[in-house]
Design a protein around this motif. Structure first.
Motif, PDB file in Angstrom:
ATOM      1  N   PHE A  89       0.701  -1.311  -0.135  1.00  0.00           N
ATOM      2  CA  PHE A  89      -0.054   0.067  -0.115  1.00  0.00           C
ATOM      3  C   PHE A  89       0.821   1.495  -0.159  1.00  0.00           C
ATOM      4  N   LYS A  90       2.091   1.216   0.683  1.00  0.00           N
ATOM      5  CA  LYS A  90       2.690   2.166   0.839  1.00  0.00           C
ATOM      6  C   LYS A  90       3.307   2.738  -0.625  1.00  0.00           C
ATOM      7  N   GLU A  91       3.539   1.942  -1.756  1.00  0.00           N
ATOM      8  CA  GLU A  91       3.908   2.217  -2.969  1.00  0.00           C
ATOM      9  C   GLU A  91       2.731   2.778  -3.686  1.00  0.00           C
ATOM     10  N   SER A  92       1.649   2.359  -3.561  1.00  0.00           N
ATOM     11  CA  SER A  92       0.393   3.037  -4.289  1.00  0.00           C
ATOM     12  C   SER A  92      -0.761   2.855  -3.325  1.00  0.00           C
ATOM     13  N   VAL A  96      -4.898  -1.093  -2.290  1.00  0.00           N
ATOM     14  CA  VAL A  96      -5.832  -1.614  -1.667  1.00  0.00           C
ATOM     15  C   VAL A  96      -7.336  -1.548  -1.974  1.00  0.00           C
ATOM     16  N   LEU A  97      -8.118  -2.344  -1.922  1.00  0.00           N
ATOM     17  CA  LEU A  97      -9.490  -2.422  -2.356  1.00  0.00           C
ATOM     18  C   LEU A  97     -10.099  -1.100  -1.447  1.00  0.00           C
ATOM     19  N   ASN A  98     -10.529  -0.205  -1.880  1.00  0.00           N
ATOM     20  CA  ASN A  98     -11.091   0.997  -1.052  1.00  0.00           C
ATOM     21  C   ASN A  98     -12.184   0.656  -0.326  1.00  0.00           C
ATOM     22  N   TYR A  99     -12.108   0.816   1.193  1.00  0.00           N
ATOM     23  CA  TYR A  99     -13.316   0.348   2.050  1.00  0.00           C
ATOM     24  C   TYR A  99     -12.815  -1.168   2.513  1.00  0.00           C
ATOM     25  N   SER A 100     -11.838  -1.812   2.168  1.00  0.00           N
ATOM     26  CA  SER A 100     -11.531  -3.066   2.657  1.00  0.00           C
ATOM     27  C   SER A 100     -11.529  -2.955   4.118  1.00  0.00           C
ATOM     28  N   VAL A 101     -12.191  -4.169   4.632  1.00  0.00           N
ATOM     29  CA  VAL A 101     -12.244  -4.454   5.990  1.00  0.00           C
ATOM     30  C   VAL A 101     -10.967  -5.041   6.629  1.00  0.00           C
ATOM     31  N   PRO A 102     -10.624  -4.626   7.858  1.00  0.00           N
ATOM     32  CA  PRO A 102      -9.246  -5.068   8.352  1.00  0.00           C
ATOM     33  C   PRO A 102      -9.146  -6.349   8.311  1.00  0.00           C
ATOM     34  N   ILE A 103      -7.950  -7.131   7.964  1.00  0.00           N
ATOM     35  CA  ILE A 103      -7.621  -8.469   7.881  1.00  0.00           C
ATOM     36  C   ILE A 103      -6.039  -8.808   8.209  1.00  0.00           C
ATOM     37  N   ASP A 104      -5.838  -9.948   8.909  1.00  0.00           N
ATOM     38  CA  ASP A 104      -4.468 -10.028   9.390  1.00  0.00           C
ATOM     39  C   ASP A 104      -4.471 -11.612   9.482  1.00  0.00           C
ATOM     40  N   LYS A 105      -4.151 -12.246   8.271  1.00  0.00           N
ATOM     41  CA  LYS A 105      -4.241 -13.700   8.169  1.00  0.00           C
ATOM     42  C   LYS A 105      -3.505 -14.442   7.205  1.00  0.00           C
ATOM     43  N   PHE A 139      -7.262  -6.449  -2.546  1.00  0.00           N
ATOM     44  CA  PHE A 139      -6.121  -5.993  -3.077  1.00  0.00           C
ATOM     45  C   PHE A 139      -6.236  -5.693  -4.672  1.00  0.00           C
ATOM     46  N   CYS A 140      -5.380  -4.697  -5.340  1.00  0.00           N
ATOM     47  CA  CYS A 140      -5.437  -4.342  -6.836  1.00  0.00           C
ATOM     48  C   CYS A 140      -3.987  -4.302  -6.924  1.00  0.00           C
ATOM     49  N   MET A 141      -3.658  -5.024  -8.161  1.00  0.00           N
ATOM     50  CA  MET A 141      -2.289  -4.920  -8.420  1.00  0.00           C
ATOM     51  C   MET A 141      -2.284  -5.050 -10.198  1.00  0.00           C
ATOM     52  N   LYS A 151       2.862 -20.657  -6.250  1.00  0.00           N
ATOM     53  CA  LYS A 151       2.201 -21.540  -5.378  1.00  0.00           C
ATOM     54  C   LYS A 151       2.374 -21.432  -4.016  1.00  0.00           C
ATOM     55  N   GLY A 152       1.638 -21.326  -2.885  1.00  0.00           N
ATOM     56  CA  GLY A 152       2.321 -21.487  -1.420  1.00  0.00           C
ATOM     57  C   GLY A 152       1.169 -20.416  -0.727  1.00  0.00           C
ATOM     58  N   ASN A 153       1.865 -20.243   0.494  1.00  0.00           N
ATOM     59  CA  ASN A 153       0.789 -19.329   1.453  1.00  0.00           C
ATOM     60  C   ASN A 153       1.454 -17.757   1.281  1.00  0.00           C
ATOM     61  N   TYR A 154       0.548 -17.152   1.620  1.00  0.00           N
ATOM     62  CA  TYR A 154       0.777 -15.589   1.780  1.00  0.00           C
ATOM     63  C   TYR A 154      -0.023 -15.016   3.007  1.00  0.00           C
ATOM     64  N   HIS A 155       0.772 -13.977   3.547  1.00  0.00           N
ATOM     65  CA  HIS A 155       0.167 -13.423   4.624  1.00  0.00           C
ATOM     66  C   HIS A 155      -0.531 -12.015   4.141  1.00  0.00           C
ATOM     67  N   VAL A 156      -1.988 -11.744   4.582  1.00  0.00           N
ATOM     68  CA  VAL A 156      -2.446 -10.763   4.178  1.00  0.00           C
ATOM     69  C   VAL A 156      -2.747  -9.821   5.224  1.00  0.00           C
ATOM     70  N   LYS A 157      -2.361  -8.401   5.184  1.00  0.00           N
ATOM     71  CA  LYS A 157      -2.844  -7.406   6.244  1.00  0.00           C
ATOM     72  C   LYS A 157      -3.313  -6.296   5.861  1.00  0.00           C
ATOM     73  N   VAL A 158      -4.375  -6.050   6.264  1.00  0.00           N
ATOM     74  CA  VAL A 158      -4.896  -4.438   5.978  1.00  0.00           C
ATOM     75  C   VAL A 158      -5.080  -3.814   7.403  1.00  0.00           C
ATOM     76  N   ASP A 159      -4.435  -2.871   7.436  1.00  0.00           N
ATOM     77  CA  ASP A 159      -4.300  -2.171   8.730  1.00  0.00           C
ATOM     78  C   ASP A 159      -5.294  -1.102   8.678  1.00  0.00           C
ATOM     79  N   ALA A 160      -6.686  -1.495   8.743  1.00  0.00           N
ATOM     80  CA  ALA A 160      -7.612  -0.152   8.823  1.00  0.00           C
ATOM     81  C   ALA A 160      -8.654  -0.187   9.742  1.00  0.00           C
ATOM     82  N   THR A 161      -9.468   0.665  10.008  1.00  0.00           N
ATOM     83  CA  THR A 161     -10.689   0.778  10.893  1.00  0.00           C
ATOM     84  C   THR A 161     -11.754   1.120  10.147  1.00  0.00           C
TER      85      THR A 161
END
Ligand code: ZN
Length: 439
Positions: A89-92, A96-105, A139-141, A151-161
Motif C-alpha cells: 500500500f505504501k507504494e500506491s 488496497v480495495l478502497n473500504y477494505s475491512v481490516p484483515i490479518d491472516k 487488493f489491486c495490482m 504457489k504457496g501461502n501468503y500473509h495478508v494484512k489490511v491495517d484499517a479501521t
C-alpha cells in the motif's frame, strides 16, 4: 476573449501551474468517501478558499441512504513465504480495495486470488476498485505481477479501521448581489487519481478564489463532496436552499488532453444548457454535447426527478472513454497544466455569460440609428474583430425588442457573448439601449 468582470484577475499560465501544484500535493493522499484523507484534502483546499467543513455522523439518514461507518487506513500489504512484500500500500494507495475491512491472516494463493483485482488488457496498471457497501477485503495490482505469484501461502494484512465516525464534506459560499445561486460541485473521494477527482477539485478551488475577488451578481456555492453519498447528504440537509439555484455545474475530468464535453441537465433546455452550449460553439475548438442520462457523477443526484435542478456537467474526455480511467495511469503525467488552465478559462467565459446576460430595449427602433455620429465605429485590433464588433452592434440593436436576451442574440448571430456584451455596453453609453430586467 475579454472578461469584463474577471479580466484582470486571471493569468492563465500561473493558474495552470497553481492548479497542477495543488494536484501534486493532493495526489499521494488516500481518500475515500469518509475518513482522514478527505479531511486532509479539504484542509489543503482551505488554504485557497475558507471552506466550511461539515461532519455528518455515521448512521444518520440521508434521503434513502445512511451515512456509513468511517474508514481509515494506515497500511496494507501481502507477504510471500520469504517475508517479501508482493503488494505494498505504501507504494500506491490504489493497491488496497478502497473500504477494505481490516484483515490479518495467512491465506493460500487460491484464496488470495479471489481477493485480487487486475486489468489483464493493461498488465502494468493497477486498477482502482471500491467496496463501500459489501464488506470485503481485497487488493489491486498490476496483472504482470499477479501472474508471477507462486504457489504457496501468503500473509495478508489490511491495517484499517471501519468504525462509527462521520462523513466529511466542504462548502464555500460567495454572497453576490442577489440570493439567486450558481451551484458548483466536485467529488473528493478518489485516492491517487489525478484527472478523476483532483482536476475537478483544483479547477473548482481556483475558480472560487477568482470569483471571490470579482463581486459577482449571483451568489455562488461550491461543494467539495464525496461522490453519490456526499451530494445525497448535502441535498437531504439543504432542501430549503434549492429554490435559489438558477444554474449548476458538476466539474470533473478537466485536465486531460481531450476536447471539452458538456452533459446537459435533465431538463435539457435549462439556461445553463444554452449558456454552456453557446460558450462552446463560439470558442472555435472541437467540443461535444451529451444529452442527459441517469449515470455518471453527482448530476445524477441533482437531476433526480424530485429535484430536477438545472445542473449540467463539464468534463474533457468522459469517464469510461479513456483507458487510464480508474487506473494508476490516471497519474501526474496524465493531467496537464495548460489543459487545467484552458478548462478554467472556459468556465470563466461561462460565468461571464451567467453574470452579464440581460434584456435590453432599443430606444431608437424605427430605422437604424446613425452609429458613426455617435463614435461607435471604433477600430479595435484586426479586421475580423472590428467586423464582428460592428455586426454585434447591429444585431444587438435589431434584436433588443424586449424579448431577446444578450445570450439569445449571441446564439442567433453566432457571435461570441463577450463581443455582444461589449457592443451592448457601448450602446447603453450613448443612450440607444435601456436595460429591461435581470435575466
Ligand atoms: Zn471515478
Amino acid at each position: 476573449m475579454d472578461y469584463s468582470f474577471l479580466g484582470n484577475i486571471i493569468n492563465r499560465e500561473v493558474s495552470g501551474n497553481k492548479m497542477y501544484g495543488l494536484i501534486e500535493r493532493l495526489y499521494p493522499i488516500c481518500r475515500s468517501i469518509t475518513g482522514n484523507g478527505v479531511r486532509e484534502t479539504l484542509s489543503i483546499v482551505s488554504e485557497i478558499i475558507p471552506l466550511e467543513i461539515i461532519e455528518v455522523k455515521s448512521g444518520e439518514k440521508a434521503l434513502d441512504w445512511e451515512i456509513p461507518l468511517e474508514w481509515n487506513i494506515t497500511d496494507a500489504y501481502v507477504l510471500d513465504e520469504k517475508g517479501d512484500k508482493v503488494i505494498d500500500f505504501k507504494e500506491s494507495n490504489l493497491h488496497v480495495l478502497n473500504y477494505s475491512v481490516p484483515i490479518d491472516k495467512d491465506v493460500s494463493l487460491e484464496e488470495l486470488k479471489e481477493h485480487v483485482f487486475t486489468i489483464p488488457e493493461r498488465p502494468d496498471w493497477i486498477p482502482y476498485r471500491t467496496s463501500y457497501h459489501n464488506k470485503n477485503w481485497g487488493f489491486c495490482m498490476a496483472h504482470s505481477k499477479f501472474e508471477k505469484l507462486k504457489k504457496g501461502n501468503y500473509h495478508v494484512k489490511v491495517d484499517a479501521t471501519l468504525e462509527p465516525g462521520s462523513l466529511t464534506y466542504g462548502e464555500y459560499y460567495i454572497k453576490g448581489e442577489t440570493e439567486q445561486e450558481v451551484l458548483i460541485s466536485c467529488h473528493i473521494c478518489h485516492p491517487s487519481l489525478c484527472n478523476d477527482n483532483l482536476s475537478g477539485i483544483a479547477v473548482a478551488a481556483f475558480l472560487a478564489e477568482i470569483l471571490t475577488k470579482s463581486k459577482p451578481r449571483f451568489s455562488y456555492r461550491f461543494l467539495f463532496v464525496p461522490g453519490t453519498i456526499g451530494s445525497i447528504t448535502w441535498l437531504s440537509r439543504n432542501e430549503d436552499k434549492l429554490g435559489n439555484i438558477r444554474h449548476g455545474l458538476v466539474l470533473t475530468l478537466l485536465g486531460d488532453e481531450g476536447k471539452l464535453n458538456y452533459k446537459k441537465s435533465r431538463r435539457g433546455n435549462a439556461a445553463i444548457d444554452k449558456i454552456v452550449e453557446n460558450a462552446l460553439k463560439t470558442k472555435n475548438d472541437d467540443y461535444g454535447i451529451i444529452d442527459f442520462y441517469p449515470y455518471g457523477y453527482d448530476e445524477r443526484q441533482f437531476c433526480s426527478p424530485g429535484y430536477n435542478l438545472p445542473v449540467g456537467r463539464l468534463s474533457r474526455t468522459p469517464h469510461g472513454e479513456f483507458p487510464e480511467y480508474h487506473t494508476s495511469a490516471d497519474n501526474l503525467d496524465f493531467v496537464k497544466a495548460d489543459k487545467l488552465s484552458a478548462s478554467l478559462v472556459f468556465l470563466l467565459g461561462v460565468f461571464e455569460i451567467i453574470e452579464g446576460n440581460r434584456r435590453y430595449l432599443n430606444l431608437n427602433p424605427k430605422g437604424e440609428p446613425q452609429l458613426g455620429k455617435r463614435g461607435l465605429f471604433k477600430k479595435i485590433g484586426g479586421e475580423s474583430k472590428t467586423k464582428d464588433y460592428h455586426m454585434a452592434l447591429l444585431w444587438v440593436l435589431n434584436l433588443s425588442d424586449g424579448d431577446c436576451s444578450l445570450l439569445d442574440i449571441s446564439v442567433r448571430s453566432g457571435l461570441g457573448f463577450p463581443t455582444i456584451k461589449e457592443a451592448a455596453d457601448a450602446l447603453i453609453k450613448v443612450g440607444l439601449l435601456k436595460e429591461l430586467n435581470e435575466e
